[in-house]
Write a protein that holds these residues in place. Structure first.
Motif, mmCIF file in Angstrom:
data_model
loop_
_atom_site.group_PDB
_atom_site.id
_atom_site.type_symbol
_atom_site.label_atom_id
_atom_site.label_comp_id
_atom_site.label_asym_id
_atom_site.label_seq_id
_atom_site.Cartn_x
_atom_site.Cartn_y
_atom_site.Cartn_z
ATOM 1 N N GLY B 422 0.833 -1.205 0.000
ATOM 2 C CA GLY B 422 0.000 0.000 0.000
ATOM 3 C C GLY B 422 0.865 1.252 0.000
ATOM 4 N N LEU B 423 0.317 2.330 -0.522
ATOM 5 C CA LEU B 423 1.073 3.584 -0.580
ATOM 6 C C LEU B 423 0.587 4.525 0.509
ATOM 7 C CD1 LEU B 423 0.911 4.124 -4.453
ATOM 8 C CD2 LEU B 423 2.883 3.316 -3.142
ATOM 9 N N LYS B 424 1.510 5.328 1.018
ATOM 10 C CA LYS B 424 1.096 6.343 1.987
ATOM 11 C C LYS B 424 0.017 7.216 1.352
ATOM 12 C CE LYS B 424 5.415 6.938 4.463
ATOM 13 N NZ LYS B 424 6.654 7.297 3.761
ATOM 14 N N GLN B 425 -0.963 7.588 2.165
ATOM 15 C CA GLN B 425 -2.110 8.324 1.616
ATOM 16 C C GLN B 425 -1.674 9.504 0.757
ATOM 17 O OE1 GLN B 425 -5.433 7.204 2.311
ATOM 18 N NE2 GLN B 425 -5.772 8.486 0.504
ATOM 19 N N LEU B 455 -5.153 -3.813 -5.796
ATOM 20 C CA LEU B 455 -3.941 -3.531 -6.556
ATOM 21 C C LEU B 455 -3.374 -2.172 -6.188
ATOM 22 C CD1 LEU B 455 -4.702 -4.887 -10.098
ATOM 23 C CD2 LEU B 455 -2.631 -5.292 -8.806
ATOM 24 N N LEU B 456 -4.270 -1.289 -5.832
ATOM 25 C CA LEU B 456 -3.878 0.058 -5.456
ATOM 26 C C LEU B 456 -4.544 0.288 -4.120
ATOM 27 C CD1 LEU B 456 -2.357 2.272 -6.953
ATOM 28 C CD2 LEU B 456 -4.525 3.150 -7.768
ATOM 29 N N LYS B 457 -3.761 0.653 -3.121
ATOM 30 C CA LYS B 457 -4.429 0.877 -1.836
ATOM 31 C C LYS B 457 -3.609 1.782 -0.949
ATOM 32 C CE LYS B 457 -2.551 -3.234 0.396
ATOM 33 N NZ LYS B 457 -2.787 -4.512 1.049
ATOM 34 N N PRO B 458 -4.278 2.456 -0.022
ATOM 35 C CA PRO B 458 -3.527 3.250 0.955
ATOM 36 C C PRO B 458 -2.943 2.314 2.002
ATOM 37 C CG PRO B 458 -5.893 3.422 1.365
ATOM 38 C CD PRO B 458 -5.732 2.571 0.156
ATOM 39 N N GLN B 459 -1.785 2.703 2.515
ATOM 40 C CA GLN B 459 -1.150 1.885 3.529
ATOM 41 C C GLN B 459 -1.934 2.015 4.816
ATOM 42 O OE1 GLN B 459 2.914 2.966 4.515
ATOM 43 N NE2 GLN B 459 3.537 0.977 3.731
ATOM 44 N N THR B 460 -2.366 0.888 5.344
ATOM 45 C CA THR B 460 -3.176 0.975 6.550
ATOM 46 C C THR B 460 -2.321 0.799 7.794
ATOM 47 O OG1 THR B 460 -3.774 -1.292 6.007
ATOM 48 C CG2 THR B 460 -5.449 0.395 5.663
ATOM 49 N N SER B 461 -1.433 -0.167 7.776
ATOM 50 C CA SER B 461 -0.546 -0.297 8.926
ATOM 51 C C SER B 461 0.807 0.267 8.539
ATOM 52 C CB SER B 461 -0.400 -1.764 9.325
ATOM 53 O OG SER B 461 0.361 -2.431 8.347
ATOM 54 N N THR B 462 1.590 0.591 9.522
ATOM 55 C CA THR B 462 2.893 1.162 9.204
ATOM 56 C C THR B 462 3.852 0.069 8.748
ATOM 57 O OG1 THR B 462 3.263 1.042 11.555
ATOM 58 C CG2 THR B 462 2.886 3.244 10.629
ATOM 59 N N ARG B 463 3.470 -1.165 9.023
ATOM 60 C CA ARG B 463 4.384 -2.253 8.714
ATOM 61 C C ARG B 463 4.198 -2.728 7.282
ATOM 62 N NH1 ARG B 463 7.710 -5.959 10.344
ATOM 63 N NH2 ARG B 463 7.215 -8.053 9.657
ATOM 64 N N ASN B 464 5.289 -2.718 6.553
ATOM 65 C CA ASN B 464 5.268 -3.227 5.197
ATOM 66 C C ASN B 464 5.829 -4.641 5.235
ATOM 67 O OD1 ASN B 464 5.713 -3.895 2.563
ATOM 68 N ND2 ASN B 464 7.270 -2.330 2.191
#
Lengths: 492, 602
Positions: B422-425, B455-464
């Motif tokens: 996910g990508l940062k908002q 496929l495209l999403k905001p990062q929800t948790s800080t952990r990648n």
């Protein structure tokens, strides 16, 4: 290379990363040539016998002669060539059968019936190749199902099974809400979309939509089928109501917004978008829709105005560069480009001025610069280009700045056929020396190269470069001059 | 035509024969001369099952493409429509039937739905008042079509699987997948073990088990051919299809697109081959169409190689063929000459095959050596190795500024998002704004679809957790050997497809070793066993390989297929794979299937 990372090549060659390169010793390309040569040499000795082999015949378009798509084309073209000759005989009274024939069941089901003959399957994989094997191919189609018991009180389960098997069935006898829901649940359990949809069609006819919606909330799979069904048959209004009752307002809003694509007339489309503004979009999407509406609204105004100006022949720019297409429904960046092309220098107050568009649509500095640069360079308005990068500091000195690397600026200018004099100003602004030189070489900015080598005190390179320029040219003379300058302290 | 289907570990010709038999039976039901009206989409897949000759044997005299208006004249007793169950097609058929009635022609109408009949469509025909005009409405179940000796595809006959699996829709395709697997089991025996990962996989397995219970007591008495089935959801591995495939076949598909086993190529490179002297006289403008499958010896040899290894293979082949032709000089006796001549046809076929693939390789090479290809690949590899996936990528920015095709942009942005969990908002918003401003606001519908699929999403948790997955499953191999591969990562020149790693680990040492990673990937993982009738338990010979059917729900790429073939051929691999899928895809076709109104894109 081109992408501005100074030590990119080192980076690639160093360790972790392996790019997809071809510069091995054993060059692949030479190999291709090699096999090509081989092919050619072989051809010469077998030319006469041409394609007389037992390889399947292939038409030029590649379809094997005799394939289905090939023969469809064949019959069609033969028909076309003979013209559409139709049988013009006297009309006969036509008696079409009025009842739908209910035929066939799910043919696969026979596979799963415990028929004794399946025993012969055992030898399948081993014995294949034997011509008699065809007869072993399983009975995929089942004899017509028994029609005899037409109406009776089948349970939901039996009914669903009959539907799956393509037998005669009747849904009308499921009258109470409870019965109908039992039937629906049974259909969902069977997972057969065809059956689920058939049941839903019946429920849609026989239940009020409030009740149906209410029941669907707790039945997710049935709900999905229902949404899909409504989409298929284009019942937009009902779908909107459904989404509303489910509190899925964002989906509803997007779906309605999507409909603007079907509105051809620009004024109607604008009004349609205006109407969309009140829909419950997510905050982000709401902004986009607002922008979309504002954009079209402006495009309509600009288009009307420019069309009039162009046809009246008042403005030079339109005479010199007639508009190729209407600006309606173009993306915002394209619109900005148009504005930079035809409306440059207009005061911020006008709708069509670049500055106003930039502000209204919150266009990033980079995008603005690139678009503007593209448009002004296309017009060969080098002065405008210059002005784009020039900033003054508080002492009044001017300096060129850019939010994008100057190497990219050079590329864009070059693509627009900027003269060397213009190009070299920007090549000179590239910070990385190697990149500067490689760009200068690519675009033949001799002065930049010569000056750079001079500043680097690199006598050897300068001598090498002298060999590359035309003897007696001004560049040549310049190099000679520098090389003979005794004041310079060369490093080599 | 179909011999290559039976050379593999599992004889897929049985499936084809079953399909042909059913087709013949249907045709015989409509007695007398016939004309077939084709839904054009179907001619490709049908071509893999039957030739025109088969239809002709059963009195098919004319064939037309389905079009509105009046049907062409044809003096036949029966008109048969071969169509997919689509409402818009029903309207065209109704038009055909109605205008035919006016002519009072005595032709009988039949309808064959492929791959399933649909009550919705029949209802539409009824509304149009033509349902009664059909003597016969039937269905031709075509779930899994054999594409090659080890490859089956449903080829999206059931509307759009990608849409179905991931976007809101009715999941009918999963039902048909289960049905298709039941057919396979009827022909090749019950599959004793079922493994799976992902929501759709779980659904399909449940349906299979249920169908099996319903037909209990009707066990097929066939010795199982498959030892196990692995069901994999595409959304367990969203990354792989986004990457550019680097095998020969994968690149052909990326660049020109392979449909139903055919590719259309620019004709220039091929025209000069005919006769050198006449070249340029009349250059064909139509694309050159070629069939690609393992029936062609050379193609079977090179299709799965990394493209960097193709040149070497072609030149080796060229030497062999040259040498074979040279033998004519050494042929002295009549017998020797006779033997040489008898081999000529085969040699010539090999020669023309070599010529074709040399030309294709040259075409592909022009692309792979271009700066644009290199830059794009560089960025992909940065993402896959986790470099700067949380920042604005300047290459993507530049591509947008140059208005490169939207699909290319979406492929890269999605890849960045997947590799960063996910990508940062802020970053996501930035990309979205750039895309909408450059390509048009209406694309927010497409972006919305991509977000729904994940496929495209905001990062929800800080952990990648992508780096953990990458390291545990060894998704990046530093020294991928392209010429003589020793690992599946060669198919993407370094990246080992996640889906295939999961398959590989399942075979050895088993999924228990990667429980942690499996939990990070979406959807449940499971194992089921199906009881075999007594006496059908396979007694494995010492050293005999297991056979696993890997079913990709939502599509598979040619590079993934190549990787599985590589595993099948590994000496100590112990498992051979047969591949099945709902559709053969590549990044472009995949993204396109998720776009809103992709036809609006050129």
């Amino acid at each position: 290379m081109m992408r501005g990372k100074p030590d990119e090549d080192d980076y690639w060659n160093s360790s972790k990363f392996k790019a997809f390169t071809f510069d091995d010793e054993d060059d692949d390309f030479t190999r291709l040539k090699e096999s090509k040569r081989a092919v050619n040499s072989i051809r010469s000795l077998v030319e006469e016998e041409d394609e007389e082999d037992d390889v399947e015949k292939v038409s030029w378009s590649g379809e094997p002669v005799g394939s289905i798509s090939w023969s469809v084309k064949e019959t069609e073209s033969s028909i076309r060539s003979t013209g559409e000759v139709r049988d013009q005989s006297f009309p006969k009274i036509h008696t079409a059968p009025s009842l739908p024939k209910n035929s066939s069941g799910y043919s696969l089901s026979s596979l799963f019936k415990g028929k004794a003959k399946t025993g012969s399957f055992q030898s399948f994989s081993e014995s294949f190749g034997d011509p008699s094997i065809r007869n072993y191919a399983p009975e995929l189609r089942k004899p017509k199902s028994e029609y005899k018991d037409y109406v009776s009180d089948w349970t939901p389960e039996e009914t669903v099974k009959r539907m799956q098997q393509g037998k005669v069935y009747s849904l009308e006898k499921f009258r109470s809400l409870q019965d109908k829901l039992l039937l629906l649940d049974e259909a969902v359990n069977a997972h057969d979309g065809n059956v689920i949809t058939a049941v839903l069609i019946y429920l849609k006819k026989s239940l009020s939509k409030e009740i149906l919606f209410r029941e669907l909330i707790t039945r997710e799979i049935a709900l999905r089928h229902y949404i899909h069904y409504l989409k298929e048959i284009g019942e937009q209004k009902l779908l909107v109501e459904l989404f509303k009752s489910m509190d899925r307002t964002e989906d509803m809003a997007l779906m309605q917004y999507r409909d603007h694509l079907n509105v051809r007339d620009e004024n109607k489309r604008r009004d349609f978008l205006k109407n969309c503004l009140s829909f419950p979009f997510s905050p982000d999407d709401a902004t986009h829709v607002q922008d979309h509406y504002t954009l079209l609204e402006r495009q309509i105004i600009i288009e009307a105005n420019d069309k009039q100006v162009e046809s009246s022949g008042q403005a030079d720019i339109f005479k010199k560069y007639p508009r190729k297409a209407s600006i309606l429904n173009m993306p915002i960046i394209t619109t900005l480009y148009y504005s930079c092309f035809y409306h440059y220098g207009e005061s911020d107050g006008t709708f069509s001025s670049p500055a106003n568009i930039r502000k209204t649509f919150r266009i990033s500095d980079k995008q603005f610069l690139l678009t503007c640069l593209g448009a002004r360079a296309k017009l060969k308005a080098w002065f405008d280009v210059d002005a784009l990068f020039t900033t003054k500091n508080w002492l009044g000195y001017t300096k060129k700045r850019s939010p994008i690397g100057f190497h990219r600026i050079v590329d864009i200018l070059q693509k627009n056929n900027a003269p060397v004099q213009v190009l070299q100003d920007y090549v000179n602004l590239v910070e990385d020396v190697e990149q500067k030189i490689s760009l200068a070489q690519k675009y033949k900015c001799h002065d930049v190269i010569i000056n750079t080598y001079r500043d680097l005190k690199d006598r050897q390179q300068l001598i090498v470069y002298r060999g590359k320029v035309e003897k007696g040219s001004s560049e040549y003379r310049k190099i000679e001059e520098i090389l003979s300058n005794s004041q310079l302290r060369w490093k080599n | 035509m179909s011999a290559h289907l039976s050379y593999g570990r599992v004889n897929l010709n049985i499936l084809r024969e079953a399909a042909r038999k059913e087709l013949r039976e249907f045709l015989d039901k409509c007695g007398g001369s016939k004309a077939i009206v084709w839904d054009e989409y179907l001619t490709g897949p049908f071509g893999l099952i039957a030739q025109y000759s088969l239809l002709k044997e059963h009195e098919v005299e004319k064939m037309f493409t389905l079009k509105g208006g009046r049907l062409p004249a044809a003096d036949v007793k029966n008109i048969i429509f071969f169509v997919r169950p689509r409402l818009e097609l029903m309207d065209i058929i109704a038009e055909n039937v109605i205008s035919e009635d006016k002519m009072h022609s005595p032709r009988d109408f039949h309808m064959l739905f492929v791959p399933r009949r649909s009550m919705l469509c029949e209802q539409r025909l009824k509304e149009q008042g033509v349902l009664g005009s059909f003597i016969n409405i039937d269905e031709y179940i075509l779930d899994l079509i054999p594409y090659d000796g080890d490859l089956l595809s449903m080829e999206d006959m059931h509307i759009d699987t990608t849409h179905e699996c991931y976007l809101e829709s009715d999941q009918t395709s999963l039902y048909h997948t289960a049905k298709g697997l039941m057919t396979l089991q009827a022909l090749y025996g019950t599959i004793p073990q079922i493994f799976g990962k992902g929501e759709c996989a779980r659904h399909v397995a449940n349906m299979m088990l249920r169908m099996k219970r319903e037909f209990a007591g009707s066990q097929t008495q066939i010795l199982p051919v498959f030892d196990s089935l692995l069901l994999l959801d595409r959304n367990v591995d969203l990354l792989t299809p986004l990457a550019t495939q680097l095998t020969y076949e994968g690149l052909i598909d990326e660049v020109y697109g392979i449909t139903n086993g055919y590719v259309k190529l620019p004709p220039e490179k091929f025209s000069a081959q005919k006769k050198q002297g006449e070249a340029g006289k009349d250059l064909p403008t139509e694309p050159k169409k070629m069939q690609l499958n393992s029936a062609e010896e050379l193609y079977a040899e090179i299709r799965d190689k990394n493209f960097n290894g193709v040149g070497a293979a072609l030149s080796k082949k060229a030497k062999i063929i040259s040498a074979a032709f040279e033998e004519r000089h050494s042929a002295k006796t009549v017998g020797e000459i006779k033997q040489f001549v008898s081999q000529l046809p085969h040699m010539q076929a090999a020669r023309s095959s070599l010529a074709n693939h040399t030309s294709i390789a040259e075409l592909i090479k022009d692309i792979t050596t271009s700066e644009a290809f290199f830059d794009n690949l560089t960025v992909e590899q940065e993402f896959m190795t986790g470099v700067d996936t949380d920042k604005v990528n300047t290459y993507i920015e530049d591509c947008i500024a140059q208005k490169d095709p939207l699909i290319k942009i979406l492929r890269l942005v999605c890849m960045q998002s997947v590799c960063n969990n996910g990508l940062k908002q802020k970053l996501l918003d930035y990309y979205k704004r750039e895309i909408l401003q450059t390509y048009g606001y209406e694309h927010m519908l497409t972006l919305n679809n991509l977000e729904k699929t994940g496929l495209l999403k905001p990062q929800t948790s800080t952990r990648n957790n992508y780096p953990t997955i990458r390291k545990t499953l060894k998704l990046w191999m530093e020294d991928a050997n392209e010429q003589n591969p020793n690992d599946i990562s060669y198919v993407y020149s370094g990246y080992a497809p996640l889906s295939i790693r999961l398959t590989q680990v399942l075979a050895r040492p088993g999924w228990r070793s990667i429980e942690e990673v499996l939990k990070m990937l979406p959807g449940p993982h499971f194992e089921e066993r199906q009881q075999l009738p007594a006496g059908l338990h396979k007694k494995r010979q010492q050293g005999e390989n297991r056979t696993t059917l890997v079913f990709f729900l939502g599509g598979v790429t040619y590079a993934e297929i190549a990787a599985l073939r590589f595993l099948s051929q590994m000496e100590d691999g112990g498992t051979e794979y047969i591949i099945a899928t709902t559709k053969l895809i590549n990044g472009t076709s995949w993204i396109k299937s998720l776009m809103d109104r992709p036809e609006a894109q050129s």
